[in-house]
Enzyme design. Structure first.
Site, PDB file in Angstrom:
ATOM      1  N   HIS A  96       6.172   3.901   3.062  1.00 48.74           N
ATOM      2  CA  HIS A  96       6.887   2.941   3.908  1.00 48.74           C
ATOM      3  C   HIS A  96       6.009   1.715   4.098  1.00 48.74           C
ATOM      4  CE1 HIS A  96       9.030   1.312   7.364  1.00 48.74           C
ATOM      5  NE2 HIS A  96      10.054   2.026   6.938  1.00 48.74           N
ATOM      6  N   ASP A 125      14.680   8.159   4.032  1.00 50.55           N
ATOM      7  CA  ASP A 125      15.607   8.447   2.935  1.00 50.55           C
ATOM      8  C   ASP A 125      15.459   9.840   2.340  1.00 50.55           C
ATOM      9  OD1 ASP A 125      16.746   5.968   3.132  1.00 50.55           O
ATOM     10  OD2 ASP A 125      15.331   5.051   1.738  1.00 50.55           O
TER      11      ASP A 125
HETATM   12  N1  COA Z   1       5.294   6.714  -4.930  1.00 45.93           N
HETATM   13  C1  COA Z   1       4.145   6.474  -5.604  1.00 45.93           C
HETATM   14  N2  COA Z   1       3.204   5.616  -5.163  1.00 45.93           N
HETATM   15  C2  COA Z   1       3.447   4.977  -4.006  1.00 45.93           C
HETATM   16  C3  COA Z   1       4.610   5.191  -3.264  1.00 45.93           C
HETATM   17  C4  COA Z   1       5.550   6.092  -3.763  1.00 45.93           C
HETATM   18  N3  COA Z   1       6.684   6.324  -3.118  1.00 45.93           N
HETATM   19  N4  COA Z   1       4.576   4.417  -2.159  1.00 45.93           N
HETATM   20  C5  COA Z   1       3.423   3.737  -2.202  1.00 45.93           C
HETATM   21  N5  COA Z   1       2.736   4.068  -3.321  1.00 45.93           N
HETATM   22  C6  COA Z   1       1.439   3.559  -3.712  1.00 45.93           C
HETATM   23  C7  COA Z   1       1.456   2.032  -3.744  1.00 45.93           C
HETATM   24  O1  COA Z   1       1.884   1.567  -5.019  1.00 45.93           O
HETATM   25  C8  COA Z   1       0.040   1.712  -3.441  1.00 45.93           C
HETATM   26  O2  COA Z   1      -0.720   1.940  -4.621  1.00 45.93           O
HETATM   27  P1  COA Z   1      -1.982   1.017  -4.969  1.00 45.93           P
HETATM   28  O3  COA Z   1      -2.927   1.189  -3.816  1.00 45.93           O
HETATM   29  O4  COA Z   1      -2.469   1.610  -6.260  1.00 45.93           O
HETATM   30  O5  COA Z   1      -1.447  -0.378  -5.087  1.00 45.93           O
HETATM   31  C9  COA Z   1      -0.353   2.768  -2.440  1.00 45.93           C
HETATM   32  O6  COA Z   1       0.503   3.873  -2.698  1.00 45.93           O
HETATM   33  C10 COA Z   1      -0.255   2.349  -0.993  1.00 45.93           C
HETATM   34  O7  COA Z   1       1.051   1.846  -0.730  1.00 45.93           O
HETATM   35  P2  COA Z   1       1.439   1.259   0.693  1.00 45.93           P
HETATM   36  O8  COA Z   1       0.632   0.019   0.931  1.00 45.93           O
HETATM   37  O9  COA Z   1       1.334   2.358   1.692  1.00 45.93           O
HETATM   38  O10 COA Z   1       2.962   0.930   0.538  1.00 45.93           O
HETATM   39  P3  COA Z   1       3.653  -0.404  -0.029  1.00 45.93           P
HETATM   40  O11 COA Z   1       3.823  -1.352   1.101  1.00 45.93           O
HETATM   41  O12 COA Z   1       2.935  -0.878  -1.260  1.00 45.93           O
HETATM   42  O13 COA Z   1       5.073   0.147  -0.490  1.00 45.93           O
HETATM   43  C11 COA Z   1       7.279   0.961  -0.337  1.00 45.93           C
HETATM   44  C12 COA Z   1       6.043   0.536   0.439  1.00 45.93           C
HETATM   45  C13 COA Z   1       8.364   1.428   0.613  1.00 45.93           C
HETATM   46  C14 COA Z   1       7.827  -0.227  -1.157  1.00 45.93           C
HETATM   47  C15 COA Z   1       6.880   2.099  -1.287  1.00 45.93           C
HETATM   48  O14 COA Z   1       6.303   3.145  -0.540  1.00 45.93           O
HETATM   49  C16 COA Z   1       8.012   2.617  -2.123  1.00 45.93           C
HETATM   50  O15 COA Z   1       8.365   2.005  -3.141  1.00 45.93           O
HETATM   51  N6  COA Z   1       8.571   3.808  -1.763  1.00 45.93           N
HETATM   52  C17 COA Z   1       9.657   4.394  -2.505  1.00 45.93           C
HETATM   53  C18 COA Z   1      10.956   3.671  -2.198  1.00 45.93           C
HETATM   54  C19 COA Z   1      11.507   4.087  -0.855  1.00 45.93           C
HETATM   55  O16 COA Z   1      11.653   5.263  -0.554  1.00 45.93           O
HETATM   56  N7  COA Z   1      11.847   3.066  -0.063  1.00 45.93           N
HETATM   57  C20 COA Z   1      12.447   3.268   1.240  1.00 45.93           C
HETATM   58  C21 COA Z   1      11.568   2.717   2.307  1.00 45.93           C
HETATM   59  S1  COA Z   1      12.273   3.099   3.868  1.00 45.93           S
END
Ligand code: COA
Length: 362
Positions: A254, A304
């Protein structure tokens, strides 16, 4: 960065806290209905019994769609993506019903939003149900005034009155999705409304934002993921393979929560309560995905991961998950737009200029 002040929802991503007008979302989800949480969001306090009865009455009286809109919805191609149909229908509704130019002052714009708020909320849900009925060649069943919003939506969608457990579970899901701080679509709604444009343009923009896979559009991808994994025994290897190939695991992570999303447990509880054998398996798979992602990446379940099995257990087709999210979030968008207009200033941020040197010779 902080872009505005708001008294609607408080989200602390480090502590996993989400409050709606000061109340813990888990209490709100468990104890009050969608109509009651809407009243809370719009008025900042819980309704008295008589205020709630009057408010519910407004919802029930607003259950209609203009015949011109129904005629338009019948022209939507049966294979259209429902979110695109919903976005366009909201624009068509504005075209058909809004005969004036946008208001000139925040006060006038606010008065229009207040006047239309219940009808827009009700119609958003009815349009979603109509899109689904019409694409199957079915009519909308006659509206009823003896059902709450959640039960009435399921009734419109399926043509039969839902059981109490199904209506309660769906009501909880609507409450849990109704607002959530300055999420992308809410911020969009506030930015667009700050220009004093009309409320239909605001809602069209917010729906567009919500449709993105990094926001509301993620929920349609969770169910296919769980189905692809197929069995809890496959989940660990599947997740590790995703991570090895740097692919995203849907329903996890998230932008704000760095711990478990507080909306997860109520949704999981409802999904588990409703569940049939096939969706019980989906929940077990989701649990395993959650466990492996927490262990491997310290990333946690978001709203979700369990809303998808819950909606599936309710018999709702996957491509309606995001439109239903939009129907619920409409109350939050409207609450935040009203708050914006109460003390409006147009959003006009600056960017950091990184182009060619200023004063370049032509
Ligand atoms: N699967 C795999 N890797 C993930 C991940 C996931 N669901 N969510 C985050 N990561 C990775 C990021 O790419 C990042 O990697 P890096 O350090 O190598 O760049 C790391 O984990 C830290 O991520 P973070 O900063 O906590 O999150 P974010 O702001 O980059 O991304 C989202 C947030 C929501 C866009 C992301 O978690 C995502 O795409 N989730 C899946 C989609 C989803 O369920 N969305 C609904 C949100 S309510």
């Amino acid at each position: 960065m902080v872009v505005a002040r708001s008294a609607k929802s408080y989200v602390d991503g480090q502590a996993g806290v989400f409050n709606l007008c000061g109340y813990d979302i888990r209490d709100v989800a468990e104890k009050i209905s969608f109509e009651e949480s809407t009243y809370l969001l719009w008025h900042g306090h819980l309704p008295t019994r008589s205020e709630l009865t009057a408010f519910e009455q407004e919802f029930r009286a607003a259950r209609s769609l203009p015949p011109e809109l129904i005629a338009f919805l019948k022209t939507v191609p049966h294979d259209a993506v429902p979110m695109y149909a919903l976005r366009t229908a909201m624009s068509v509704l504005g075209l058909q019903t809004m005969k004036e130019l946008p208001a000139q002052t925040p006060g006038e714009a606010l008065a229009i939003v207040k006047k239309l708020a219940v009808s827009l909320t009700v119609r958003m849900g009815m349009i979603v149900a109509a899109i689904h009925r019409f694409r199957q060649g079915l009519e909308l069943p006659p509206v009823r005034s003896d059902l709450g919003e959640a039960a009435h939506f399921l009734y419109l969608l399926n043509g039969t009155e839902p059981g109490t457990d199904a209506a309660d579970a769906f009501d909880t899901a609507l409450v849990l999705h109704c607002d959530h701080g300055f999420n992308n679509s809410t911020f969009t709604a506030r930015v667009v409304s700050s220009s004093l444009t009309d409320i239909y343009s605001v809602l069209v923009a917010a729906i567009g934002s919500l449709n993105g896979p990094l926001h509301g559009g993620a929920n349609v991808q969770v169910l296919p993921m769980l189905q692809e994994i197929g069995d809890p025994a496959n989940a660990e290897a599947w997740v590790l393979d995703q991570l090895k190939n740097k692919r995203v695991v849907m329903g996890i992570g998230h932008p704000v929560y760095k711990v478990v999303d507080p909306r997860k447990d109520p949704l999981k509880r409802m999904a588990t309560k409703l569940t049939s054998q096939s969706s019980a398996k989906l929940i077990s798979i989701a649990e395993k995905v959650e466990e492996v992602m927490a262990r491997e990446k310290k990333l946690h379940a978001n709203v979700d991961l369990y809303s998808a099995p819950l909606f599936h257990a309710l018999g709702i087709p996957t491509d309606l998950f995001t439109p239903i999210f939009a129907a619920s979030r409409t109350t939050g968008w409207l609450a935040q737009v009203m708050e914006q207009l109460e003390d409006n200033r147009i959003y006009r941020p600056e960017c950091e200029y990184v182009g060619p040197p200023v004063g370049r010779e032509f």
